[in-house]
Design a protein around this motif. Sequence first.
Motif, mmCIF file in Angstrom:
data_model
loop_
_atom_site.group_PDB
_atom_site.id
_atom_site.type_symbol
_atom_site.label_atom_id
_atom_site.label_comp_id
_atom_site.label_asym_id
_atom_site.label_seq_id
_atom_site.Cartn_x
_atom_site.Cartn_y
_atom_site.Cartn_z
ATOM 1 N N GLU A 12 -44.276 20.231 18.519
ATOM 2 C CA GLU A 12 -45.238 20.651 17.507
ATOM 3 C C GLU A 12 -44.877 21.962 16.827
ATOM 4 O O GLU A 12 -45.305 22.223 15.728
ATOM 5 N N GLY A 13 -44.112 22.803 17.471
ATOM 6 C CA GLY A 13 -43.858 24.126 16.924
ATOM 7 C C GLY A 13 -42.529 24.231 16.202
ATOM 8 O O GLY A 13 -41.711 23.310 16.202
ATOM 9 N N PRO A 14 -42.320 25.381 15.576
ATOM 10 C CA PRO A 14 -41.024 25.600 14.918
ATOM 11 C C PRO A 14 -39.925 25.768 15.958
ATOM 12 O O PRO A 14 -40.202 26.030 17.137
ATOM 13 N N MET A 24 -32.165 26.060 10.879
ATOM 14 C CA MET A 24 -32.773 26.193 9.566
ATOM 15 C C MET A 24 -33.314 24.838 9.091
ATOM 16 O O MET A 24 -34.423 24.758 8.558
ATOM 17 N N LEU A 25 -32.553 23.769 9.308
ATOM 18 C CA LEU A 25 -33.018 22.439 8.909
ATOM 19 C C LEU A 25 -34.225 22.001 9.747
ATOM 20 O O LEU A 25 -35.154 21.388 9.228
ATOM 21 N N GLU A 26 -34.212 22.323 11.031
ATOM 22 C CA GLU A 26 -35.354 21.990 11.870
ATOM 23 C C GLU A 26 -36.589 22.770 11.433
ATOM 24 O O GLU A 26 -37.697 22.240 11.431
ATOM 25 N N TYR A 27 -36.382 24.026 11.032
ATOM 26 C CA TYR A 27 -37.501 24.833 10.552
ATOM 27 C C TYR A 27 -38.029 24.274 9.238
ATOM 28 O O TYR A 27 -39.241 24.221 9.018
ATOM 29 N N ARG A 28 -37.142 23.828 8.379
ATOM 30 C CA ARG A 28 -37.567 23.226 7.110
ATOM 31 C C ARG A 28 -38.355 21.946 7.365
ATOM 32 O O ARG A 28 -39.376 21.701 6.727
ATOM 33 N N GLU A 29 -37.887 21.122 8.309
ATOM 34 C CA GLU A 29 -38.620 19.904 8.655
ATOM 35 C C GLU A 29 -39.993 20.243 9.230
ATOM 36 O O GLU A 29 -40.978 19.554 8.949
ATOM 37 N N TYR A 30 -40.065 21.302 10.024
ATOM 38 C CA TYR A 30 -41.338 21.745 10.572
ATOM 39 C C TYR A 30 -42.291 22.136 9.441
ATOM 40 O O TYR A 30 -43.466 21.758 9.443
ATOM 41 N N LEU A 31 -41.792 22.896 8.448
ATOM 42 C CA LEU A 31 -42.627 23.311 7.324
ATOM 43 C C LEU A 31 -43.111 22.115 6.516
ATOM 44 O O LEU A 31 -44.282 22.056 6.111
ATOM 45 N N VAL A 32 -42.231 21.156 6.281
ATOM 46 C CA VAL A 32 -42.610 19.963 5.518
ATOM 47 C C VAL A 32 -43.661 19.162 6.279
ATOM 48 O O VAL A 32 -44.650 18.697 5.693
ATOM 49 N N ARG A 33 -43.472 19.027 7.589
ATOM 50 C CA ARG A 33 -44.440 18.292 8.402
ATOM 51 C C ARG A 33 -45.811 18.974 8.361
ATOM 52 O O ARG A 33 -46.833 18.316 8.174
ATOM 53 N N GLU A 34 -45.827 20.286 8.492
ATOM 54 C CA GLU A 34 -47.090 21.017 8.442
ATOM 55 C C GLU A 34 -47.743 20.908 7.059
ATOM 56 O O GLU A 34 -48.958 20.802 6.954
ATOM 57 N N LYS A 35 -46.927 20.934 6.006
ATOM 58 C CA LYS A 35 -47.451 20.812 4.646
ATOM 59 C C LYS A 35 -48.080 19.434 4.443
ATOM 60 O O LYS A 35 -49.157 19.316 3.846
ATOM 61 N N TRP A 36 -47.432 18.378 4.958
ATOM 62 C CA TRP A 36 -47.996 17.031 4.823
ATOM 63 C C TRP A 36 -49.296 16.904 5.598
ATOM 64 O O TRP A 36 -50.228 16.208 5.160
#
Length: 102
Positions: free
Chosen positions: A11-13, A29-41
């Motif tokens: 669940e976390g970054p 960095m890519l995992e962090y970007r995926e985390y941000l996209v998931r949270e945004k959705w």
Amino acid sequence: MGRKKTVEFDEGPPDDFDPNNPYADPVAMLEYREYLVREKWIQIETAKIIRERLKWCYRIEGVNHLQKCRHLVEQYLEATRGIGWGKDHRPIELHGPKKVVE
């Protein structure tokens, strides 16, 4: 060796992401970007659910919707603040280096 009974989500970054130097570890960095996209959705879908409840409340309450649906309006406005895909809504560490023009 059997199947897992439950599905586990991370669940976390990512732990190894460094916001001061985001390009040091490209995988993090890519995992962090995926985390941000998931949270945004998740934020977007939450706002959609609240909007559907608000539509239902407007239809049911009729002329009294200003008093009866006020709590849903406040929830919807709070849920839609800061939602966007533009560059300005991304965290500062993902904007990339600033170009200095002399």
